[in-house]
Design a protein around this motif. Structure first.
Motif, short mmCIF file in Angstrom:
data_model
loop_
_atom_site.label_atom_id
_atom_site.label_comp_id
_atom_site.label_asym_id
_atom_site.label_seq_id
_atom_site.Cartn_x
_atom_site.Cartn_y
_atom_site.Cartn_z
N ASN A 74 79.25 47.32 84.56
CA ASN A 74 78.18 46.88 84.00
C ASN A 74 77.61 48.15 83.25
OD1 ASN A 74 74.96 47.61 84.35
ND2 ASN A 74 75.26 45.38 84.45
N PRO A 75 77.30 48.16 82.35
CA PRO A 75 77.05 49.25 81.20
C PRO A 75 75.93 50.22 81.96
CG PRO A 75 76.42 47.34 79.99
CD PRO A 75 77.20 46.87 81.18
N GLU A 76 74.99 49.66 82.21
CA GLU A 76 73.74 50.51 82.66
C GLU A 76 73.96 51.11 83.99
OE1 GLU A 76 70.06 48.12 81.27
OE2 GLU A 76 71.71 46.78 81.72
N GLY A 77 74.55 50.31 84.85
CA GLY A 77 74.85 51.02 86.11
C GLY A 77 75.82 51.88 86.14
N TYR A 78 76.98 51.69 85.48
CA TYR A 78 77.62 52.65 85.39
C TYR A 78 77.79 53.91 84.66
CZ TYR A 78 81.72 49.84 87.41
OH TYR A 78 82.51 49.07 88.32
N ALA A 79 76.86 53.72 83.63
CA ALA A 79 76.61 54.99 82.76
C ALA A 79 75.60 55.85 83.60
CB ALA A 79 75.78 54.49 81.46
N VAL A 187 70.99 44.26 80.89
CA VAL A 187 72.36 43.50 80.55
C VAL A 187 73.08 42.68 81.62
CG1 VAL A 187 74.65 43.80 79.45
CG2 VAL A 187 72.58 45.28 78.62
N ARG A 188 73.14 41.46 81.59
CA ARG A 188 73.57 40.66 82.68
C ARG A 188 74.92 40.06 82.20
NH1 ARG A 188 68.41 40.82 82.55
NH2 ARG A 188 68.49 39.00 81.10
N VAL A 189 76.23 40.11 82.86
CA VAL A 189 77.32 39.34 82.48
C VAL A 189 77.09 38.05 83.23
CG1 VAL A 189 79.70 39.21 82.83
CG2 VAL A 189 78.69 41.39 82.54
N ARG A 190 77.12 36.93 82.44
CA ARG A 190 76.98 35.62 83.05
C ARG A 190 78.48 35.03 83.38
NH1 ARG A 190 73.81 31.59 79.07
NH2 ARG A 190 71.61 32.47 79.23
N PRO B 129 75.90 52.55 70.91
CA PRO B 129 75.43 52.54 72.27
C PRO B 129 74.59 54.07 72.41
CG PRO B 129 77.90 52.44 72.16
CD PRO B 129 77.34 52.48 70.74
N MET B 130 74.81 54.97 71.62
CA MET B 130 74.12 56.13 71.60
C MET B 130 72.60 56.04 71.03
SD MET B 130 76.99 59.13 70.13
CE MET B 130 78.03 59.59 71.28
N LEU B 131 72.87 55.18 69.94
CA LEU B 131 71.36 54.75 69.59
C LEU B 131 70.38 54.23 70.56
CD1 LEU B 131 71.38 52.78 66.06
CD2 LEU B 131 69.80 54.40 66.72
N ALA B 132 71.39 53.16 71.33
CA ALA B 132 70.40 52.60 72.52
C ALA B 132 70.07 53.42 73.62
CB ALA B 132 71.45 51.70 73.19
N GLU B 133 70.84 54.40 73.71
CA GLU B 133 70.09 55.36 74.82
C GLU B 133 68.98 56.20 74.48
OE1 GLU B 133 71.00 56.19 77.90
OE2 GLU B 133 72.54 54.81 78.07
N LEU B 134 69.09 56.52 73.03
CA LEU B 134 67.94 57.53 72.26
C LEU B 134 66.78 56.52 72.15
CD1 LEU B 134 69.97 59.22 69.45
CD2 LEU B 134 69.23 60.06 71.60
N LEU B 135 67.04 55.22 71.82
CA LEU B 135 66.01 54.32 72.08
C LEU B 135 65.31 53.58 73.22
CD1 LEU B 135 67.13 52.34 68.62
CD2 LEU B 135 65.23 54.10 68.71
N GLY B 136 66.12 54.04 74.28
CA GLY B 136 65.81 53.16 75.53
C GLY B 136 65.86 51.81 75.72
N MET B 137 66.85 51.39 74.82
CA MET B 137 67.23 49.86 74.79
C MET B 137 68.44 49.46 75.36
SD MET B 137 66.13 48.84 71.09
CE MET B 137 64.79 48.99 70.01
N PRO B 138 68.43 48.39 75.82
CA PRO B 138 69.93 47.89 76.28
C PRO B 138 70.81 47.75 75.27
CG PRO B 138 68.67 45.92 76.48
CD PRO B 138 67.76 47.28 76.12
N CYS B 139 72.12 47.75 75.45
CA CYS B 139 73.14 47.53 74.35
C CYS B 139 74.47 46.76 74.79
CB CYS B 139 73.79 49.00 73.98
SG CYS B 139 74.99 48.97 72.85
#
Lengths: 327, 249
Positions: A74-79, A187-190, B129-139
């Motif tokens: 999962n991108p958010e959790g892993y990052a 972000v959720r993987v369906r 993905p870097m933009l997303a981090e800087l903007l605080g958005m998911p990607c």
């Protein structure tokens, strides 16, 4: 002591083979700076054991970040988990494999750490304490040699380029739990569709059989499937852009610019003339075999071995000979 | 819905690329420039979302010199509503590029930011993905199709050997690959209309590149290969060479 962090990958709890490449590359960099290698794996409880074998390839320590919510990517959790680990020590470099998840993850981690990164490295060298990174640009039409002004140096490594090398040591395993809150993830993987884990992607397969327009139509792909079958389970199918544009094959199989860049150990170009975009995407293959009716086709300029002839005659014979060999 | 599309001016993918005399840059003389193909997919994705919902604004943004105006015009001709050129130089430092774009995007406040999955020149897959981090958005990266369901997007993502179906809450950054996004050709009407659409120019927020290019080089030529023979009779010899010489079978 300066250290190198090798970020390794698992799928369904099993260590992915590319992890050996990342750890081997990390070992070389660590030796260059007189440091140690930490291999980091993220997954469900017990994942650390799956990665212990990385000591064989030079990992001094395995750090396992274990959490049920992180059992799959999962991108958010892993990052989040990764950036935290990368900050925890003074890492000289953080190396990822340039896989789907590595490419997704590394830039997020670099941004979180506020350091520049280099993607798709094909060579790493330590010179006077600095990391020289060689990476293809313009889909391999040129190579750039770059350095990164920031620490840690975040780099993704092109698959199949850095060979796994044994450099055994007794790796210790350290387990850390991660405090993650999946309900906050946006972000959720369906679902995951199609042969994930079974069909090998053209970008990661060590053997690739690619077809071009000279095969005349999608109905003739059985020819290539048979050859790929004879070559074994680590073989994937590829296609030229013309074939994908004509709708004969899915875009996921396209090799070259606007498709995938591949570096397999063995690449078969069947009835592909070799447009510059295609050559750019496969020229770093170790061994290239071209089969084409046209003796003047540009593909023969990059091929190690060529047969001038009709694919419809040559390929079935090739399949038969390889079957005999593998008997 | 306001959609921003980040685009880059790059040499035509058919072009042969040469190293300039200084060894650390590319010889641009005689090169034809285009919108990076992946960014064209992103433009197409934006236009399809707008077509599907029948509302919203599309804005294309590029960090680049005056030449990049040409590529922004091309996106206007495809159907994008307006364009912004951030006057400055791009570099191989994805984070520096993302920073310049993020500064403008924060002001613009889009619901969706679309990027090509990578630029066809530097091949890095960093900026989205870097933009997303800087903007605080998911990607979500490497997306082959996008559908809007209320305040979420359902994206199909190409991963090794399969497809992931991912949903993401808006606002979000999505990087796009070809998939269903075969870019439309601008119509004559579109090209005429593009001339009247606004193309704003602003100085880019400078961030120096921390990726230092020591040198560019041409790939080493592959050693001269051999034609093993003609037709199916050459196959046994090919197989022997693959096994004994190349040691790959």
């Amino acid at each position: 002591m300066a250290k190198v962090l090798a970020v390794v990958e698992q799928r369904d709890g099993t260590l992915k083979r590319v992890s050996e490449e990342v750890v081997s590359a990390a070992r070389k960099v660590a030796d260059g700076i007189g440091g140690e290698v930490d291999a980091l794996i993220i997954g469900a409880a017990g994942i650390g054991d799956a990665a212990k074998s990385l000591g064989t390839f030079g990992a001094d320590r395995v750090i396992a970040v274990e959490a049920e919510a992180l059992s799959s990517y999962n991108p958010e959790g892993y990052a989040e988990a990764l950036a935290e680990r990368a900050k925890a020590e003074d890492y000289f470099a953080v190396l990822f494999a340039a896989t789907a998840s590595g490419r997704d993850l590394a830039p997020r981690v670099a941004a979180k750490l506020d350091v520049p990164m280099a993607s798709e490295a094909t060579e790493l060298e330590v010179e006077d304490g600095e990391l020289l990174i060689t990476r293809p640009v313009y889909t391999g039409k040129l190579f750039a040699e770059v350095t990164l002004e920031g620490s840690p140096r975040v780099v993704t490594l092109r698959q199949n380029v850095f060979r796994p090398e044994e450099n055994p040591r007794q790796a210790t395993v350290e387990t850390v739990s991660a405090d993650v809150d999946p309900t906050a993830w946006k972000v959720r993987v369906r679902e995951v569709r199609a042969g994930s884990g079974e069909t090998l992607d053209v970008a990661e397969a060590p053997v690739v059989v690619s077809g071009g327009r000279g095969l005349r139509g999608p109905e003739n792909w059985g020819l290539l499937e048979d050859l790929a079958g004879a070559l074994g389970s680590r073989c994937a199918l590829g296609a030229s852009r013309a074939v994908v544009d004509a709708g004969w094959r899915p875009h996921g199989e396209q090799v070259g610019q606007t498709g995938k860049t591949v570096s397999p150990q063995l690449y078969f170009a069947v009835a592909i003339s070799g447009a510059i975009q295609h050559l750019a995407g496969m020229r770093t293959a170790s061994t290239i075999v071209a089969i084409n009716k046209d003796a003047d086709a540009p593909i023969f300029k990059v091929a190690d071995y060529g047969i001038v002839g009709d694919a419809f005659e040559v390929v079935p014979r090739l399949t038969e000979e390889i079957r005999k060999l593998k008997g | 819905m306001k959609t921003a599309i980040c685009i880059k001016r790059v040499p035509d993918t058919e072009a042969r690329i040469r190293v300039a005399g200084d060894g650390t840059s590319v010889d641009e003389s005689g090169l034809k420039f285009v919108v990076s193909p992946y960014d064209e997919f992103a433009v197409e994705a934006a236009l399809r979302l707008k077509d599907a919902t029948g509302e919203g604004e599309t804005v294309s943004i590029s960090l680049g010199g005056s030449g990049a105006g040409e590529q922004l015009r091309a996106t206007l001709a495809m159907g994008v509503d307006r364009a912004i050129r951030l006057d400055g130089e791009g570099s191989m430092d994805g984070l520096a590029v993302a920073r310049a774009l993020a500064a403008e995007l924060k002001e613009l406040g889009p619901d969706l930011v679309l990027c090509g999955m990578k630029a066809a020149d530097d091949d890095q897959q960093q900026v989205g993905p870097m933009l997303a981090e800087l903007l605080g958005m998911p990607c979500v990266t490497v997306v082959s199709s996008i559908e809007k369901e209320g305040d979420t997007l359902v994206c199909h993502r190409e991963v090794e050997g399969g497809t992931e179906v991912v949903e993401v809450d808006l606002p979000a950054v999505v990087t796009v690959t070809k998939g269903e996004h075969e870019p439309r050709y601008p119509s004559l009407k579109g090209i005429m209309a593009a001339k009247k659409k606004p193309l704003e120019e602003k100085p880019a927020e400078g961030a120096e590149s921390r990726v230092k290019v020591r040198r560019y080089s041409e790939p080493p030529p592959r050693p001269e290969g051999k034609v093993v023979g003609e037709g199916a009779e050459a196959v046994p010899e090919l197989v022997r060479l693959l096994r004994e010489e190349a040691k790959v079978l």
